[in-house]
Design a protein around this motif. Structure first.
Motif, PDB file in Angstrom:
ATOM      1  N   VAL A  66      64.500  30.311   6.971  1.00  0.00           N
ATOM      2  CA  VAL A  66      65.649  29.438   6.710  1.00  0.00           C
ATOM      3  C   VAL A  66      66.032  28.547   7.892  1.00  0.00           C
ATOM      4  O   VAL A  66      66.901  27.686   7.757  1.00  0.00           O
ATOM      5  CB  VAL A  66      66.891  30.269   6.298  1.00  0.00           C
ATOM      6  CG1 VAL A  66      66.607  31.035   5.016  1.00  0.00           C
ATOM      7  CG2 VAL A  66      67.322  31.208   7.403  1.00  0.00           C
ATOM      8  N   SER A  67      65.388  28.713   9.031  1.00  0.00           N
ATOM      9  CA  SER A  67      65.771  27.927  10.205  1.00  0.00           C
ATOM     10  C   SER A  67      65.290  26.484  10.076  1.00  0.00           C
ATOM     11  O   SER A  67      64.270  26.207   9.438  1.00  0.00           O
ATOM     12  CB  SER A  67      65.181  28.542  11.474  1.00  0.00           C
ATOM     13  OG  SER A  67      63.760  28.524  11.430  1.00  0.00           O
ATOM     14  N   PRO A  68      66.024  25.538  10.658  1.00  0.00           N
ATOM     15  CA  PRO A  68      65.582  24.138  10.659  1.00  0.00           C
ATOM     16  C   PRO A  68      64.217  23.989  11.321  1.00  0.00           C
ATOM     17  O   PRO A  68      63.825  24.813  12.152  1.00  0.00           O
ATOM     18  CB  PRO A  68      66.681  23.431  11.467  1.00  0.00           C
ATOM     19  CG  PRO A  68      67.878  24.319  11.328  1.00  0.00           C
ATOM     20  CD  PRO A  68      67.347  25.709  11.279  1.00  0.00           C
ATOM     21  N   GLN A  69      63.505  22.940  10.973  1.00  0.00           N
ATOM     22  CA  GLN A  69      62.138  22.754  11.449  1.00  0.00           C
ATOM     23  C   GLN A  69      62.058  22.529  12.956  1.00  0.00           C
ATOM     24  O   GLN A  69      60.978  22.739  13.547  1.00  0.00           O
ATOM     25  CB  GLN A  69      61.467  21.584  10.707  1.00  0.00           C
ATOM     26  CG  GLN A  69      61.205  21.873   9.242  1.00  0.00           C
ATOM     27  CD  GLN A  69      60.402  20.788   8.570  1.00  0.00           C
ATOM     28  OE1 GLN A  69      60.189  19.706   9.129  1.00  0.00           O
ATOM     29  NE2 GLN A  69      59.941  21.054   7.355  1.00  0.00           N
ATOM     30  N   ASP A  70      63.145  22.114  13.574  1.00  0.00           N
ATOM     31  CA  ASP A  70      63.093  21.871  15.016  1.00  0.00           C
ATOM     32  C   ASP A  70      63.376  23.136  15.829  1.00  0.00           C
ATOM     33  O   ASP A  70      63.494  23.072  17.048  1.00  0.00           O
ATOM     34  CB  ASP A  70      64.071  20.763  15.412  1.00  0.00           C
ATOM     35  CG  ASP A  70      65.520  21.106  15.086  1.00  0.00           C
ATOM     36  OD1 ASP A  70      65.754  22.023  14.272  1.00  0.00           O
ATOM     37  OD2 ASP A  70      66.420  20.460  15.664  1.00  0.00           O
ATOM     38  N   LEU A  71      63.469  24.289  15.153  1.00  0.00           N
ATOM     39  CA  LEU A  71      63.709  25.553  15.845  1.00  0.00           C
ATOM     40  C   LEU A  71      62.534  26.494  15.627  1.00  0.00           C
ATOM     41  O   LEU A  71      61.815  26.400  14.638  1.00  0.00           O
ATOM     42  CB  LEU A  71      64.991  26.215  15.338  1.00  0.00           C
ATOM     43  CG  LEU A  71      66.298  25.432  15.529  1.00  0.00           C
ATOM     44  CD1 LEU A  71      67.462  26.205  14.923  1.00  0.00           C
ATOM     45  CD2 LEU A  71      66.558  25.133  17.011  1.00  0.00           C
TER      46      LEU A  71
END
Length: 202
Positions: A66-71
């Motif tokens: 579920v984390s954003p792609q930049d993380l």
């Protein structure tokens, strides 16, 4: 029983004057896996319990999904806080630009968005008292502490208070965990509990 020859002892048995440094973790030969540096002293990992192993895997997988792609979500990886402290959170969420190469062994603390510790018997004081203070001083915005309550997970959530530079509690979660920061997360914590095999009568 004879005395073990000095030459056969690992070089890290006796610390240097002033203690070990963060760089020493990469230089000392034959260190046990998952060795941390806390206040210039080496801290060695004890055998994992089933709860600890399942909890670490659960949070890594769930947050990664579920984390954003930049993380990036990484399990059991050391972070540089200062020269005398290089702890290894059980799970960390870091900015993607902290990933520099496949051979790297640590992240700078300023790249860490969240640290998660799964408490075990031997790490209880460090996870409840020592590490949160150090993570807060390093300005890591979010800290989660996962406790084992008779086989069921309880998650204590903390957020850095900018005015004081200390963590403040923002929630305690038992069966279901739903938070909006550092990104939306909705977790069924019962999935961490080991599944028992059914008996023949069942």
């Amino acid at each position: 029983m004879g005395v073990e020859p000095e030459a056969s002892k690992p070089s890290w048995v006796v610390p240097p004057e002033g203690g070990w440094t963060a760089d020493d973790l990469d230089r000392l030969p034959n260190l046990p896996p998952h060795t941390e540096l806390i206040d210039a002293s080496l801290v060695f990992a004890t055998p994992q319990t089933l709860f600890h192993s399942r909890a670490v895997g659960f949070f890594r997988r769930q947050l990664e999904s579920v984390s954003p792609q930049d993380l990036e979500v990484v399990a059991r990886f050391t972070i540089d806080i200062d020269r005398q402290n290089r702890p290894e959170p059980d799970v960390v969420v870091v900015r993607g630009d902290a990933i520099e190469r496949s051979e790297q062994t640590r992240f700078p603390a300023e790249s860490v968005l969240m640290a998660i510790e799964v408490v075990s018997t031997e790490s209880r004081t460090r996870d409840r008292e020592t590490k949160p203070v150090k993570y807060a001083r390093a300005k890591i915005p979010h800290y989660w502490r996962v406790e084992n309550n008779e086989g069921r997970a309880v998650v204590y959530v903390f957020e850095l208070e900018p005015a004081t530079g200390q963590y403040t509690s923002t929630g305690i979660f038992h069966d279901r965990m739903k938070v909006s920061v550092p990104f939306p997360v909705d977790l069924d914590l019962s999935q961490i509990t080991p599944r028992r095999r059914q008996t023949a009568e069942q």
